[in-house]
Design an enzyme around this catalytic site. Structure first.
Site, PDB file in Angstrom:
ATOM      1  N   ARG A  72       0.835  -1.196   0.000  1.00  0.00           N
ATOM      2  CA  ARG A  72       0.000   0.000   0.000  1.00  0.00           C
ATOM      3  C   ARG A  72       0.870   1.246   0.000  1.00  0.00           C
ATOM      4  O   ARG A  72       1.974   1.240   0.535  1.00  0.00           O
ATOM      5  CB  ARG A  72      -0.908   0.018   1.232  1.00  0.00           C
ATOM      6  CG  ARG A  72      -2.080  -0.951   1.157  1.00  0.00           C
ATOM      7  CD  ARG A  72      -2.963  -0.860   2.392  1.00  0.00           C
ATOM      8  NE  ARG A  72      -2.266  -1.308   3.583  1.00  0.00           N
ATOM      9  CZ  ARG A  72      -1.735  -0.524   4.490  1.00  0.00           C
ATOM     10  NH1 ARG A  72      -1.807   0.804   4.384  1.00  0.00           N
ATOM     11  NH2 ARG A  72      -1.111  -1.024   5.525  1.00  0.00           N
ATOM     12  N   TYR A 212      -1.094  -3.519  -7.036  1.00  0.00           N
ATOM     13  CA  TYR A 212      -0.817  -4.382  -5.882  1.00  0.00           C
ATOM     14  C   TYR A 212      -1.866  -4.309  -4.779  1.00  0.00           C
ATOM     15  O   TYR A 212      -2.238  -3.212  -4.331  1.00  0.00           O
ATOM     16  CB  TYR A 212       0.551  -4.033  -5.274  1.00  0.00           C
ATOM     17  CG  TYR A 212       1.124  -5.158  -4.434  1.00  0.00           C
ATOM     18  CD1 TYR A 212       1.886  -6.164  -5.020  1.00  0.00           C
ATOM     19  CD2 TYR A 212       0.886  -5.235  -3.070  1.00  0.00           C
ATOM     20  CE1 TYR A 212       2.400  -7.208  -4.267  1.00  0.00           C
ATOM     21  CE2 TYR A 212       1.397  -6.283  -2.302  1.00  0.00           C
ATOM     22  CZ  TYR A 212       2.158  -7.262  -2.908  1.00  0.00           C
ATOM     23  OH  TYR A 212       2.670  -8.298  -2.165  1.00  0.00           O
ATOM     24  N   LYS A 221      -9.540  -2.863   1.224  1.00  0.00           N
ATOM     25  CA  LYS A 221      -9.335  -1.699   2.089  1.00  0.00           C
ATOM     26  C   LYS A 221     -10.172  -0.497   1.638  1.00  0.00           C
ATOM     27  O   LYS A 221     -10.723   0.233   2.459  1.00  0.00           O
ATOM     28  CB  LYS A 221      -7.856  -1.315   2.113  1.00  0.00           C
ATOM     29  CG  LYS A 221      -6.935  -2.438   2.512  1.00  0.00           C
ATOM     30  CD  LYS A 221      -7.244  -2.976   3.878  1.00  0.00           C
ATOM     31  CE  LYS A 221      -6.238  -4.060   4.261  1.00  0.00           C
ATOM     32  NZ  LYS A 221      -6.372  -4.486   5.641  1.00  0.00           N
ATOM     33  N   HIS A 241     -10.857  -3.173  10.964  1.00  0.00           N
ATOM     34  CA  HIS A 241      -9.684  -3.938  10.517  1.00  0.00           C
ATOM     35  C   HIS A 241      -9.437  -5.052  11.539  1.00  0.00           C
ATOM     36  O   HIS A 241      -8.494  -4.996  12.321  1.00  0.00           O
ATOM     37  CB  HIS A 241      -8.482  -2.974  10.443  1.00  0.00           C
ATOM     38  CG  HIS A 241      -7.280  -3.538   9.750  1.00  0.00           C
ATOM     39  ND1 HIS A 241      -6.004  -3.032   9.949  1.00  0.00           N
ATOM     40  CD2 HIS A 241      -7.135  -4.528   8.838  1.00  0.00           C
ATOM     41  CE1 HIS A 241      -5.140  -3.700   9.208  1.00  0.00           C
ATOM     42  NE2 HIS A 241      -5.796  -4.614   8.521  1.00  0.00           N
ATOM     43  N   SER A 263      -1.442  -3.735  10.378  1.00  0.00           N
ATOM     44  CA  SER A 263      -0.991  -4.569   9.267  1.00  0.00           C
ATOM     45  C   SER A 263       0.288  -5.322   9.646  1.00  0.00           C
ATOM     46  O   SER A 263       1.194  -4.755  10.255  1.00  0.00           O
ATOM     47  CB  SER A 263      -0.723  -3.693   8.045  1.00  0.00           C
ATOM     48  OG  SER A 263      -1.902  -2.993   7.713  1.00  0.00           O
ATOM     49  N   CYS A 265       0.803  -7.602  11.851  1.00  0.00           N
ATOM     50  CA  CYS A 265       1.016  -7.768  13.298  1.00  0.00           C
ATOM     51  C   CYS A 265       0.315  -9.000  13.849  1.00  0.00           C
ATOM     52  O   CYS A 265       0.086  -9.106  15.052  1.00  0.00           O
ATOM     53  CB  CYS A 265       0.578  -6.522  14.050  1.00  0.00           C
ATOM     54  SG  CYS A 265       1.680  -5.125  13.783  1.00  0.00           S
ATOM     55  N   ASP A 288      -9.017 -10.392   8.361  1.00  0.00           N
ATOM     56  CA  ASP A 288      -8.584  -9.005   8.118  1.00  0.00           C
ATOM     57  C   ASP A 288      -9.666  -7.957   8.369  1.00  0.00           C
ATOM     58  O   ASP A 288      -9.344  -6.873   8.826  1.00  0.00           O
ATOM     59  CB  ASP A 288      -8.080  -8.885   6.674  1.00  0.00           C
ATOM     60  CG  ASP A 288      -7.226  -7.637   6.432  1.00  0.00           C
ATOM     61  OD1 ASP A 288      -6.316  -7.385   7.247  1.00  0.00           O
ATOM     62  OD2 ASP A 288      -7.481  -6.904   5.449  1.00  0.00           O
ATOM     63  N   ARG A 380       2.839 -11.767  -0.653  1.00  0.00           N
ATOM     64  CA  ARG A 380       1.537 -12.230  -0.157  1.00  0.00           C
ATOM     65  C   ARG A 380       0.979 -13.374  -0.989  1.00  0.00           C
ATOM     66  O   ARG A 380       1.340 -13.564  -2.146  1.00  0.00           O
ATOM     67  CB  ARG A 380       0.543 -11.068  -0.158  1.00  0.00           C
ATOM     68  CG  ARG A 380       1.000  -9.937   0.786  1.00  0.00           C
ATOM     69  CD  ARG A 380      -0.138  -9.327   1.532  1.00  0.00           C
ATOM     70  NE  ARG A 380       0.337  -8.340   2.490  1.00  0.00           N
ATOM     71  CZ  ARG A 380      -0.258  -8.098   3.649  1.00  0.00           C
ATOM     72  NH1 ARG A 380      -1.335  -8.758   3.991  1.00  0.00           N
ATOM     73  NH2 ARG A 380       0.213  -7.177   4.465  1.00  0.00           N
TER      74      ARG A 380
HETATM   75  P1  GTP Z   1      -2.340  -7.680   7.313  1.00  0.00           P
HETATM   76  O1  GTP Z   1      -2.746  -8.761   6.375  1.00  0.00           O
HETATM   77  O2  GTP Z   1      -1.214  -6.830   6.787  1.00  0.00           O
HETATM   78  O3  GTP Z   1      -3.467  -6.824   7.816  1.00  0.00           O
HETATM   79  O4  GTP Z   1      -1.615  -8.340   8.572  1.00  0.00           O
HETATM   80  P2  GTP Z   1      -1.922  -9.463   9.648  1.00  0.00           P
HETATM   81  O5  GTP Z   1      -2.226  -8.774  10.943  1.00  0.00           O
HETATM   82  O6  GTP Z   1      -2.864 -10.496   9.158  1.00  0.00           O
HETATM   83  O7  GTP Z   1      -0.482 -10.070   9.819  1.00  0.00           O
HETATM   84  P3  GTP Z   1       0.044 -11.560   9.864  1.00  0.00           P
HETATM   85  O8  GTP Z   1      -0.808 -12.476  10.683  1.00  0.00           O
HETATM   86  O9  GTP Z   1       0.300 -12.015   8.491  1.00  0.00           O
HETATM   87  O10 GTP Z   1       1.407 -11.300  10.666  1.00  0.00           O
HETATM   88  C1  GTP Z   1       2.597 -11.244  10.017  1.00  0.00           C
HETATM   89  C2  GTP Z   1       3.819 -11.160  10.922  1.00  0.00           C
HETATM   90  O11 GTP Z   1       3.576 -11.209  12.333  1.00  0.00           O
HETATM   91  C3  GTP Z   1       4.736 -12.303  10.603  1.00  0.00           C
HETATM   92  O12 GTP Z   1       6.052 -11.802  10.500  1.00  0.00           O
HETATM   93  C4  GTP Z   1       4.576 -13.207  11.808  1.00  0.00           C
HETATM   94  O13 GTP Z   1       5.691 -14.029  11.958  1.00  0.00           O
HETATM   95  C5  GTP Z   1       4.380 -12.222  12.941  1.00  0.00           C
HETATM   96  N1  GTP Z   1       3.626 -12.790  14.072  1.00  0.00           N
HETATM   97  C6  GTP Z   1       2.338 -13.215  14.060  1.00  0.00           C
HETATM   98  N2  GTP Z   1       1.936 -13.682  15.263  1.00  0.00           N
HETATM   99  C7  GTP Z   1       3.011 -13.529  16.081  1.00  0.00           C
HETATM  100  C8  GTP Z   1       3.242 -13.825  17.469  1.00  0.00           C
HETATM  101  O14 GTP Z   1       2.372 -14.300  18.202  1.00  0.00           O
HETATM  102  N3  GTP Z   1       4.480 -13.515  17.966  1.00  0.00           N
HETATM  103  C9  GTP Z   1       5.475 -12.980  17.194  1.00  0.00           C
HETATM  104  N4  GTP Z   1       6.650 -12.723  17.752  1.00  0.00           N
HETATM  105  N5  GTP Z   1       5.301 -12.707  15.876  1.00  0.00           N
HETATM  106  C10 GTP Z   1       4.092 -12.972  15.334  1.00  0.00           C
HETATM  107  C1  SPV Z   2      -2.831  -4.555   5.161  1.00  0.00           C
HETATM  108  O1  SPV Z   2      -1.862  -3.862   4.805  1.00  0.00           O
HETATM  109  O2  SPV Z   2      -3.425  -4.355   6.265  1.00  0.00           O
HETATM  110  C2  SPV Z   2      -3.295  -5.668   4.317  1.00  0.00           C
HETATM  111  C3  SPV Z   2      -2.708  -5.837   2.983  1.00  0.00           C
HETATM  112  O3  SPV Z   2      -4.183  -6.398   4.729  1.00  0.00           O
HETATM  113  S1  SPV Z   2      -3.407  -4.823   1.761  1.00  0.00           S
HETATM  114  O4  SPV Z   2      -4.634  -5.453   1.276  1.00  0.00           O
HETATM  115  O5  SPV Z   2      -2.443  -4.668   0.679  1.00  0.00           O
HETATM  116  O6  SPV Z   2      -3.736  -3.527   2.336  1.00  0.00           O
HETATM  117 MN    MN Z   3      -4.963  -5.737   6.764  1.00  0.00          MN
END
Ligand code: GTP
Ligand code: SPV
Ligand code: MN
Length: 598
Positions: A72, A212, A221, A241, A263, A265, A288, A380
């Site tokens: 983004r 993207y 989003k 979110h 994002s 996290c 999400d 992704r």
């Molecule tokens: P968006 O799709 O961007 O909205 O993000 P999301 O919140 O779905 O993120 P996602 O679950 O893909 O988290 C990605 C990152 O967080 C990766 O690098 C994971 O390894 C890290 N991560 C997720 N859960 C944990 C956790 O419990 N502990 C730690 N240390 N890292 C974590």
């Molecule tokens: C985020 O950045 O929170 C995502 C990926 O879930 S995107 O759809 O590219 O915004």
């Molecule tokens: Mn997201």
């Protein structure tokens, strides 16, 4: 031109844009498998896509984006309201008239040499009264096949739409082709020419220059968060979110939990978690976005408006998130990961070494043992929710699932304990309004460090963020039955000690914290008062079998008054950005926190 719809407004809208954009062809997408196969074959033939090994990854495709188009673009994302203050200090603003003038110039002739695809889609189960219909026009066939995974897409949507209203979503990669000009692998415009624009008052989205993710798959989003958050404010519901999960305890009782983390996290991870404590299970409703409304019984119900996961690939492994990994076993689009010599995918943290000769996201050849980056950190996968091994039986229930608890969280290496509970809805709203997190790779060009990301909505709120806080307060006030409001918690999986070691193992072990939250909702476990909210007693978080020591646990649950006083100063700076638009109820919560720390 089409036999797919008789909707005059839609036909007129498409015709108007055809005149502006001047595509060579117009294709109305029916969402059929035949259409999908045809587009995939076309993209493979043109070199944009590579088909993965049919035995290892059936019906799956590999893409590399342009290096300028990997996430983004927050500084190119605009909320266009008549008055700048209605977009608020956290959004980039332009007036609707000026933005439309700029973009009409960009859009004029922008599809020369390309095909315009008309993509009807539903956010939410088809025909559900919480669902909303949009139509995206795009010159990217990758957007078409991605939207077919991420939304309910095609002719069935037009049938439900009839002559009804839809959210018009305009998209172009912004790269017209001159006669005879050869296309590139990933057409897009340079960063300073990208525009991701929203017109909340008229519910319109105009996106230009990026192919993207959230910049281009406009149902996600742009619609389901930025436009929907504005609709939700005016109509009295919530567009958030948030992931949604179903948690079942050893006695077989299920509670649904929604959680907002910024994002990258950990939403996808938590949504698909495999509990490490016996007898508990987690099922996935969404990873999400959540749309939430009160039901007739006075409870808050949530639906996942999406039909797929656009998940972060790096560090998704058999150890961290097998359910995400297996959601990608087939029917998946991978972007900016590595391509192995046997036509499979690889990324950092997948759990085994990268095969020699793997092609990196930058199309370089990986040498085994080198420190070359193979996948982009924001690489992704787009995978169907229906392919997720833990998909919840109610994930498509048009009524949604009843929400018992709402979690906020972010990456906070210090200060913020592993978990604490809000004393009330307003206190929970305060906690949401001050969420902070270390910056991740999900957006381009952000300075490193902790930034405030209220409700994890900083890049996704379609109006003034302070008014959004006020909307949360008013949801609590207007709740049909206040006793049935979800309890609100803050969690932090990301605490580190002074040597940078994770204090909490995270992932499947987060179930130990979910169990405490579940028991709080049942009223079966006590909490202790602290200046910031209600904390668990250390013995009520099950750490059996973990390497977490009692000393670690004390640290994880500690509220350091000095660190929190410094936090209060940062919260005041954060609130000051919004001037007197901050709701009085939140200033009162801040004053209480300050008093508790004195
Ligand atoms: P968006 O799709 O961007 O909205 O993000 P999301 O919140 O779905 O993120 P996602 O679950 O893909 O988290 C990605 C990152 O967080 C990766 O690098 C994971 O390894 C890290 N991560 C997720 N859960 C944990 C956790 O419990 N502990 C730690 N240390 N890292 C974590
Ligand atoms: C985020 O950045 O929170 C995502 C990926 O879930 S995107 O759809 O590219 O915004
Ligand atoms: Mn997201």
């Amino acid at each position: 031109m089409t036999t797919l719809t008789k909707n005059q407004k839609l036909i007129q809208w498409v015709n108007d844009w055809v005149k502006v954009m001047q595509p060579d062809n117009v294709v109305w997408c029916d969402g059929s498998e035949e259409e999908n196969n045809r587009l995939n074959e076309m993209m493979v033939a043109s070199g944009m896509a590579i088909k993965l090994d049919e035995k290892k990854r059936p019906n799956s495709f590999y893409y590399q984006s342009d290096p300028s188009d990997v996430a983004r673009v927050e500084n190119r994302t605009f909320i266009c309201t008549e008055k700048e203050e209605d977009a608020g200090p956290t959004n980039y603003w332009e007036s609707p008239a000026k933005m439309k003038e700029i973009l009409l110039a960009k859009y004029t002739g922008c599809m020369k040499g390309r095909t315009m695809y008309v993509i009807p889609f539903s956010m939410g189960p088809l025909g559900s009264n919480i669902a909303q219909i949009g139509v995206e026009i795009s010159d990217s066939p990758y957007v078409v096949t991605s939207m077919r995974i991420m939304t309910r897409m095609g002719k069935a949507v037009l049938d439900v739409l009839g002559d009804g209203d839809f959210v018009p979503c305009v998209h172009s990669v912004g790269a017209p082709l001159a006669p005879g000009q050869k296309d590139v692998k990933w057409p897009c415009a340079p960063i300073e020419e990208k525009y991701i624009s929203h017109f909340p008052a008229t519910k319109e989205i105009w996106s230009y220059g990026s192919g993207y993710g959230g910049n281009a798959l406009l149902g996600k989003k742009c619609f389901a968060l930025r436009i929907a958050s504005y609709m939700a404010k005016t109509e009295g519901w919530l567009a958030e979110h948030m992931l949604i999960l179903g948690l079942t305890n050893p006695a077989g009782v299920t509670k649904y939990i929604a959680a907002a983390f910024p994002s990258a996290c950990g939403k996808t991870n938590l949504a698909m978690l495999i509990p490490s404590i016996p007898g508990w299970t987690v099922k996935t409703v969404g990873d999400d976005i959540a749309w939430m409304k009160f039901g007739k019984d006075g409870q808050l119900y949530a639906i996942n408006p999406e039909a797929g996961f656009f998940g972060v690939a790096p560090f998704t492994s058999e150890q961290t998130n097998p359910n995400a990994l297996h959601s990608c076993d087939k029917d998946t689009i991978f972007t900016n990961v590595g391509l192995t010599p046997d036509k499979n995918v690889w990324w950092e943290g997948i759990g085994y070494d990268c095969p020699d000769g793997t092609i990196t996201w930058k199309n370089e050849v990986y040498k085994a043992g080198s420190d070359m980056q193979v996948a982009h950190p924001n690489a992704r996968f787009a995978a169907k929710a229906s392919n997720c091994p833990t998909i919840d039986p109610k994930w498509e229930d048009p009524a949604g699932v009843p929400i018992s608890a709402i979690l906020f969280g972010g990456r906070r290496p210090s200060t913020v304990p592993l978990v604490y509970e809000a004393r009330s809805w307003n206190h929970g709203t305060f906690i949401g309004s001050v969420v902070g997190s270390e910056v991740t790779a999900a957006a381009i060009g952000l300075a490193a460090g902790v930034r405030r990301d209220p409700f994890a909505m900083l890049p996704f709120c379609g109006y003034n963020m302070a008014d959004y806080f006020g909307h949360w307060i008013s949801i609590g006030e207007k709740a049909p039955d206040k006793a049935k409001l979800p309890k609100i918690f803050n969690v932090n999986w990301f605490r580190k000690d002074e040597n940078g070691r994770w204090l909490w193992p995270g992932y499947g072990d987060n179930s130990r914290v979910l169990a405490w939250i579940f028991n709080r909702c049942e009223g079966s476990v006590e909490a202790v008062e602290s200046p910031i909210g209600l904390l668990p007693k250390a013995q009520d978080i099950d750490i059996s079998g973990l390497s977490v020591t009692p000393a670690d646990m004390t640290e994880l649950l500690k509220v350091d008054k000095n660190l929190w006083k410094a936090e209060v100063d940062l919260i005041k700076e954060h609130y000051a950005r919004f001037g007197n638009r901050i709701p009085a109820a939140l200033n009162a919560e801040l004053a209480t926190l300050e008093k508790n720390l004195a």
